[in-house]
Write an enzyme that holds these catalytic residues in place. Structure first.
Site, PDB file in Angstrom:
ATOM      1  N   SER A  69       0.824  -1.208   0.000  1.00 20.45           N
ATOM      2  CA  SER A  69       0.000   0.000   0.000  1.00 20.45           C
ATOM      3  C   SER A  69       0.860   1.262   0.000  1.00 20.45           C
ATOM      4  O   SER A  69       2.002   1.259   0.457  1.00 20.45           O
ATOM      5  CB  SER A  69      -0.910   0.022   1.222  1.00 20.45           C
ATOM      6  OG  SER A  69      -1.720  -1.116   1.264  1.00 20.45           O
TER       7      SER A  69
HETATM    8  N1  SAH Z   1      -1.352  -4.697   3.841  1.00 23.07           N
HETATM    9  C1  SAH Z   1      -0.476  -4.819   2.705  1.00 23.07           C
HETATM   10  C2  SAH Z   1      -1.195  -4.630   1.402  1.00 23.07           C
HETATM   11  C3  SAH Z   1      -1.863  -5.838   1.034  1.00 23.07           C
HETATM   12  S1  SAH Z   1      -2.540  -5.895  -0.588  1.00 23.07           S
HETATM   13  C4  SAH Z   1       0.649  -3.792   2.813  1.00 23.07           C
HETATM   14  O1  SAH Z   1       0.951  -3.333   3.865  1.00 23.07           O
HETATM   15  O2  SAH Z   1       1.254  -3.479   1.857  1.00 23.07           O
HETATM   16  C5  SAH Z   1      -3.965  -6.853  -0.187  1.00 23.07           C
HETATM   17  C6  SAH Z   1      -3.704  -8.268   0.257  1.00 23.07           C
HETATM   18  O3  SAH Z   1      -4.962  -8.843   0.550  1.00 23.07           O
HETATM   19  C7  SAH Z   1      -3.079  -9.156  -0.816  1.00 23.07           C
HETATM   20  O4  SAH Z   1      -1.905  -9.712  -0.343  1.00 23.07           O
HETATM   21  C8  SAH Z   1      -4.153 -10.201  -1.101  1.00 23.07           C
HETATM   22  O5  SAH Z   1      -3.638 -11.474  -1.392  1.00 23.07           O
HETATM   23  C9  SAH Z   1      -4.929 -10.195   0.198  1.00 23.07           C
HETATM   24  N2  SAH Z   1      -6.300 -10.710   0.087  1.00 23.07           N
HETATM   25  C10 SAH Z   1      -7.192 -10.545  -0.920  1.00 23.07           C
HETATM   26  N3  SAH Z   1      -8.347 -11.168  -0.650  1.00 23.07           N
HETATM   27  C11 SAH Z   1      -8.197 -11.753   0.569  1.00 23.07           C
HETATM   28  C12 SAH Z   1      -9.050 -12.556   1.390  1.00 23.07           C
HETATM   29  N4  SAH Z   1     -10.296 -12.874   1.036  1.00 23.07           N
HETATM   30  N5  SAH Z   1      -8.557 -12.978   2.575  1.00 23.07           N
HETATM   31  C13 SAH Z   1      -7.298 -12.661   2.971  1.00 23.07           C
HETATM   32  N6  SAH Z   1      -6.455 -11.916   2.243  1.00 23.07           N
HETATM   33  C14 SAH Z   1      -6.896 -11.456   1.050  1.00 23.07           C
END
Ligand code: SAH
Length: 219
Positions: A69
């Protein structure tokens, strides 16, 4: 011994200061959050080829089709979660590379974090251990379901966007607890903060954001 990593211009203290100043200019006020943005080595969360861009205020790819992010959004969500926060337990959905987790971890007592892609979770876990962060429990799985075993949570932070607020996450909020979540269709979503007040929920909009979708696994 000289720590060459510290000496590289793009990851230097001055580059980090510039990022913090930028977030301050954009309205981030919480000092502890800004301090965390300064301290957490974001360049260790992205591919080495991208480390020169790690302190730009931008989302970057982390492999497997996912992104780290944007620092502003991480700061905004953390600030919203912690504003008036009382309690100890936080659930995070969407661990990704673990950057948001690392920013939040020293500011709360315990985090439970869920990620649906096991390889990302494995890498995040390793990174956080290397950074001496030990108050995080990890689970591969579907964030739509939350993590009932340790519920209720004083705070829930979701870093992928569902089209509607998952009912199970609302159910796992403690009284007075707060859910910070992007909601809406792919492309642009509304970042909302939902607080459980007695038998109802209060919702405030924090503005437009863009996240990858919160994938619905058909299991
Ligand atoms: N928090 C992270 C950004 C994550 S991007 C940071 O600090 O950079 C979003 C994440 O959510 C991805 O890794 C994706 O695989 C995960 N994701 C998507 N759908 C999901 C679900 N249903 N359950 C758990 N994780 C999920």
């Amino acid at each position: 011994m000289i720590d060459f990593k510290q000496g590289i211009g793009m990851t230097s203290a001055r580059t980090r200061d510039r990022l913090v100043q930028r977030l301050r200019d954009q309205g981030i006020r919480n000092k502890a959050v800004l301090e965390q943005i300064r301290n957490v080595p974001r360049h260790l969360f992205v591919d080495e080829a991208l480390s020169s861009r790690a302190y730009e205020d931008t989302a970057l790819p982390i492999g497997l089709g996912q992104t780290i992010s944007q620092p502003y959004v991480v700061a905004r969500m953390t600030e919203a979660l912690l504003d008036g926060f009382e309690g100890e337990k936080v659930l995070e959905v969407g661990t990704g590379c673990g950057y948001q987790t690392a920013v939040l971890a020293p500011l709360v007592k315990n985090i439970w974090t869920i990620e649906r892609i096991p390889e990302l979770l494995r890498r995040a876990k390793q990174r956080l251990r290397e950074l001496d962060i030990y108050n995080v429990q990890f689970k591969p799985g579907d964030g739509w379901k939350g993590w009932p075993k340790y519920a209720p949570y004083d705070g829930i932070i979701v870093t992928a966007a569902p089209d509607v607020v998952p009912e199970k996450l609302l159910q796992q909020l403690a009284p007075g607890g707060r859910l910070v979540i992007p909601v809406g269709p792919q492309g642009v979503q509304d970042l909302v903060m939902i607080t459980k007040c007695g038998d109802h929920f209060e919702q405030v909009s924090l503005g437009a954001v863009t996240f990858v979708p919160l994938v619905k696994d058909n299991s």
